[in-house]
Design a protein around this motif. Structure first.
Motif, PDB file in Angstrom:
ATOM      1  N   VAL A 589       0.820  -1.154  -0.118  1.00 49.19           N
ATOM      2  CA  VAL A 589       0.002  -0.017  -0.004  1.00 49.19           C
ATOM      3  C   VAL A 589       0.809   1.349   0.068  1.00 49.19           C
ATOM      4  N   ALA A 590       2.102   1.067   0.816  1.00 48.63           N
ATOM      5  CA  ALA A 590       2.921   2.206   0.756  1.00 48.63           C
ATOM      6  C   ALA A 590       3.845   2.650  -0.490  1.00 48.63           C
ATOM      7  N   ASP A 591       3.868   1.638  -1.264  1.00 47.80           N
ATOM      8  CA  ASP A 591       4.757   1.614  -2.508  1.00 47.80           C
ATOM      9  C   ASP A 591       4.299   2.835  -3.386  1.00 47.80           C
ATOM     10  N   ARG A 592       5.043   3.795  -3.750  1.00 48.15           N
ATOM     11  CA  ARG A 592       4.320   4.972  -4.633  1.00 48.15           C
ATOM     12  C   ARG A 592       4.310   4.499  -6.136  1.00 48.15           C
ATOM     13  N   ARG A 593       4.953   3.385  -6.600  1.00 50.95           N
ATOM     14  CA  ARG A 593       4.714   2.793  -7.930  1.00 50.95           C
ATOM     15  C   ARG A 593       3.696   2.203  -8.091  1.00 50.95           C
ATOM     16  N   VAL A 594       2.855   1.601  -7.090  1.00 48.88           N
ATOM     17  CA  VAL A 594       1.874   0.723  -7.185  1.00 48.88           C
ATOM     18  C   VAL A 594       0.556   1.617  -7.206  1.00 48.88           C
ATOM     19  N   SER A 595      -0.406   1.337  -8.053  1.00 48.42           N
ATOM     20  CA  SER A 595      -1.573   2.022  -8.017  1.00 48.42           C
ATOM     21  C   SER A 595      -2.684   0.754  -7.971  1.00 48.42           C
ATOM     22  N   LEU A 596      -3.424   0.771  -6.874  1.00 46.58           N
ATOM     23  CA  LEU A 596      -4.594  -0.243  -6.674  1.00 46.58           C
ATOM     24  C   LEU A 596      -5.841   0.434  -6.952  1.00 46.58           C
ATOM     25  N   GLU A 597      -6.561  -0.349  -8.138  1.00 44.87           N
ATOM     26  CA  GLU A 597      -7.798   0.435  -8.787  1.00 44.87           C
ATOM     27  C   GLU A 597      -8.691  -0.538  -8.792  1.00 44.87           C
ATOM     28  N   TYR A 598     -10.006   0.133  -8.508  1.00 43.67           N
ATOM     29  CA  TYR A 598     -11.225  -0.755  -8.566  1.00 43.67           C
ATOM     30  C   TYR A 598     -11.629  -0.772 -10.247  1.00 43.67           C
ATOM     31  N   GLY A 599     -11.836  -1.849 -10.703  1.00 47.68           N
ATOM     32  CA  GLY A 599     -12.447  -1.918 -12.140  1.00 47.68           C
ATOM     33  C   GLY A 599     -12.469  -3.243 -12.640  1.00 47.68           C
TER      34      GLY A 599
END
Length: 760
Positions: A589-599
């Protein structure tokens, strides 16, 4: 030869009473309509997406067409003679058959595959779905008013006849859902199933045509104009349309709650929704059939309508409450708890029996309301078709409102139990209205009202409800979430589970663990470790977070986009990260490279710009409903289209059919065992197994894995087995998994090839 056969068929039909022929015709019509609906929704789901918002848009478009047909039928039917009305019914059935035969080209080839990249806005999605469905659904919606006009010869029997015909249509629809979902679709595939449905529609049309010579060609005279308002002994048409609207809202909202709760019990396999829908329709049709006989001698249908409506709701909620309690105690908890996979034959038999026990009784009782309504509104032969059409429209609008409001609004705002509380309040209002109207029925109505009020007071909160459904022991840490897209629940290990990691459940079945499983971490690591420069990574499916976490292993990666279909999964991970700041979830969750998206992951492939160096799919189990959309040859072609030159696609391979489909899609492919992971590319894959094993033993990689799971074992054991390589010269078989025939999803129809057993 053809002429004698036709003569024999006509001679046989002459021995069959006309009403029986109409009943068979409308039964076939209902069977075909539900079979088409199931397949059309699936085809358009490829275009609109598998999330609940998109599904609601498709259902709304389907119901809008039915409503339009009801309006047209209501306006047109009473202007026609019985002869022309029945001819209109036959033409509608023939038209639906033609649409069924053409629907694959129009709905799938043209809309789902041809326009997927260019349409994004919900309004445009709805408009295209409506355009694709409007012609056949309008003809479906017009069929009942036309048929009602054809059979309306005696005011004393018209309500009974219409109720009987509609009950047969509903019974046919129920069997269409059950037999279609369990046998036809899974055995034949979608295209052949549509051909079967078209054949049934043509049979219905042919049976109707055999009755034309005996029908009157005279149009009934319009009702005499009176100075005073027409007699409406049981209330006006507008009032009954309002009551039918509310009744339709309640039953469909209750059906959606059934699907959500029973989906938890049955793990949302491909046979579950057709079972719930089929049992609901069969019981509903049987209730109509009984009530159609009762109304013949019923002086006032109003008490029966309100009592059956109220009793059906009370019975439905009581059975849901009983199931909720039983899920936490033996013997049901020993075989149907969320900790166990429930795709075996015994478990499916148990879950099917549960569906019948929970859904059938209230559906039967509420189904009785339709003939009672017809008895109340049918007061003039000259307006039979119009009244049937307007009542049907009110019911369709209620169904649509119940589906959309529940699926998109009340689930989102209030959860399952809050939705049930709202339905209890609505049922109380209906019963209260009758108490105010008819004092003679007060005792029974007040008793039902009291039971409904007790239900409203006894409904548990959402957290208590889902905690019991997920077997949460006392004093055990958990994180959960619910909204319109679904339910996610993480339960830390409880008493008797030793050092096992906490299970992460999505829609009722385990989709991972926190701390993460080694296999999920490795699945995410493989692509970024093998690719020489993995700048952009896409992961389809977040689950417990293990695969996206594994994808963060390479410092050279600058962007990791992760798509999850169930939004509460992301909410639960956020909660776990806050509670466990040293965990792999917190690192993800803290990794700025990661985008967790709903879809919707598949829709994400067809929309947006840019190519990816690595795409990974921590896909759902192949037995799960709609899993075929993530294992099909068409999906893999879409993946190839979003890979940069030399890009890698990494996917779990649960069955041989997945392996064969994968190998058919990519010119270069690799199968790693024993973890059973496929890697595909348009260019030779830079896999050096000894180098990969050495990299997995490095201290920094070991530390990374143990951040995700402190008990992580030697990851090399997952990929040190035989490596199978496909090159462009390697012979392939035709892809066995396609959008139009997802065989693994219908695992009961193809069980012998659904495992990693040796090939025959």
């Amino acid at each position: 030869m053809a002429l004698p056969v036709a003569t024999l068929v006509l001679a046989f039909l002459e021995c069959v009473p006309p009403m029986t022929r109409l009943m068979v015709a409308f039964f076939c019509s209902g069977f075909a309509a539900l079979l088409c609906q199931i397949i059309w929704q699936r085809m358009l789901g490829v275009f609109a997406g598998s999330d609940t918002v998109s599904a609601a848009l498709v259902v709304g478009a389907f119901l809008a067409g039915l409503g339009l047909g009801s309006i047209i039928g209501a306006k047109l039917a009473d202007r026609l003679s019985p002869h022309r009305a029945l001819l209109g019914f036959a033409l509608c059935e023939a038209g639906v058959a033609v649409c069924a035969l053409l629907s694959k080209f129009f709905l799938y080839d043209l809309i789902a595959m041809g326009l997927a990249e260019s349409v994004e806005q919900p309004a445009a999605i709805f408009a295209l779905c409506f355009a694709g469905l409007v012609i056949p659904t309008t003809m479906m919606g017009a069929s009942l008013p036309l048929l009602a006009r054809a059979v309306a010869t005696d005011l004393a029997t018209v309500a009974s006849r219409i109720g009987t015909l509609y009950s047969l249509n509903t019974l046919g629809a129920g069997l269409g859902a059950l037999i279609g979902g369990w046998f036809i679709v899974g055995s034949l595939g979608f295209v052949a199933a549509l051909i079967f449905a078209a054949g049934l529609d043509l049979i219905a049309a042919a049976l109707a045509l055999t009755l034309l010579p005996g029908l009157s060609r005279a149009v009934p005279p319009p009702p005499e104009r009176r100075a005073a308002a027409p007699t409406e002994p049981f209330g006006g048409l507008a009032l009954w349309c309002l009551l039918v609207f509310l009744s339709g809202y309640v039953i469909v909202a209750l059906e959606i709650i059934w699907v959500r709760m029973l989906g938890q019990v049955g793990q949302y396999h491909a046979y579950l929704f057709p079972t719930v829908l089929g049992v609901f329709l069969l019981a509903d049709g049987l209730g109509m059939s009984l009530a159609a006989r009762m109304v013949r001698h019923m002086p006032d249908p109003r008490p029966a309508f309100f009592l059956t409506q109220g009793a059906g709701f009370v019975l439905g909620v009581a059975l849901l409450g009983m199931l909720w309690w039983l899920m936490g105690v033996a013997p049901l908890s020993d075989v149907m708890a969320v900790d166990f996979d429930r795709f075996g034959q015994r478990e499916i038999m148990i879950s099917t029996a549960i569906i019948v026990a929970v859904v059938a009784p209230p559906s039967f009782v509420i189904g009785m309301t339709f003939p009672f309504v017809q008895r109340a509104v049918q007061q003039d032969l000259a307006s039979v078709g119009a009244r049937v059409g307007w009542v049907q429209l009110a019911n369709i609008l209620g169904n649509a409102a119940g589906s959309i409001a529940t699926g998109l609004l009340t689930f989102h705002l209030f959860g399952t139990m809050g939705t049930l509380l709202l339905l209890a309040i609505l049922s109380l209002l209906l019963l209260g209205f009758w108490v105010m109207q008819a004092r003679a029925s007060r005792p029974a109505t007040l008793a039902l009202g009291g039971l409904t009020a007790l239900i409203a007071l006894a409904i548990p909160g959402n957290q208590a409800f889902w905690s019991r459904m997920h077997g949460l022991p006392a004093d055990t840490e958990s994180a959960w979430g619910e909204d319109r897209s679904g339910i996610a629940f993480w339960r830390e290990r409880g008493e008797g589970q030793g050092r096992a990691p906490g299970r992460f459940f999505i829609m009722g079945h385990g989709q991972g663990f926190v701390p993460f499983l080694d296999t999920h971490i490795l699945l995410g690591m493989l692509g970024p470790m093998i690719h020489p420069d993995p700048q952009r990574v896409l992961t389809i499916g977040v689950g417990s977070g293990g695969t996206p976490y594994g994808a963060t292993v390479n410092p050279a990666t600058r962007e990791i986009r992760s798509i999850e279909l169930i939004k509460p999964v992301l909410d639960a991970l956020e909660e776990i990260a806050r509670e466990r700041p040293a965990s792999g979830v917190a690192a993800l969750v803290a990794d700025r490279r990661v985008s967790l998206e709903y879809g919707d992951g598949r829709r994400a492939l067809t929309r947006g710009a840019g190519l990816y160096d690595v795409i990974e799919a921590d896909a759902i189990r192949p037995q799960s409903s709609h899993s075929g959309l993530l294992y099909s040859a068409e999906f893999l072609e879409q993946v190839r289209g979003r890979l940069a030159p030399g890009g890698l696609y990494v996917q779990w391979a649960p069955t041989w059919r997945v392996v064969d489909t994968f190998a058919a899609a990519f010119p270069h492919a690799v199968l790693l065992r024993p973890v059973n992971v496929m890697i595909g590319s348009d260019q030779p894959i830079p896999l050096d197994q000894p180098a990969l094993l050495a990299a997995l033993r490095r201290p920094d990689i070991t530390a990374f894995a143990r951040r995700g799971n402190p008990e992580a074992a030697d990851l090399t054991k997952l990929v040190d087995g035989e490596v199978t390589v496909w090159t462009p010269e390697t012979p392939r078989v035709a892809a066995p998994l396609t959008d139009m025939f997802p065989r693994d999803e219908f695992f009961l129809n193809h069980a012998q090839l659904n495992t990693w057993a040796p090939r025959r």
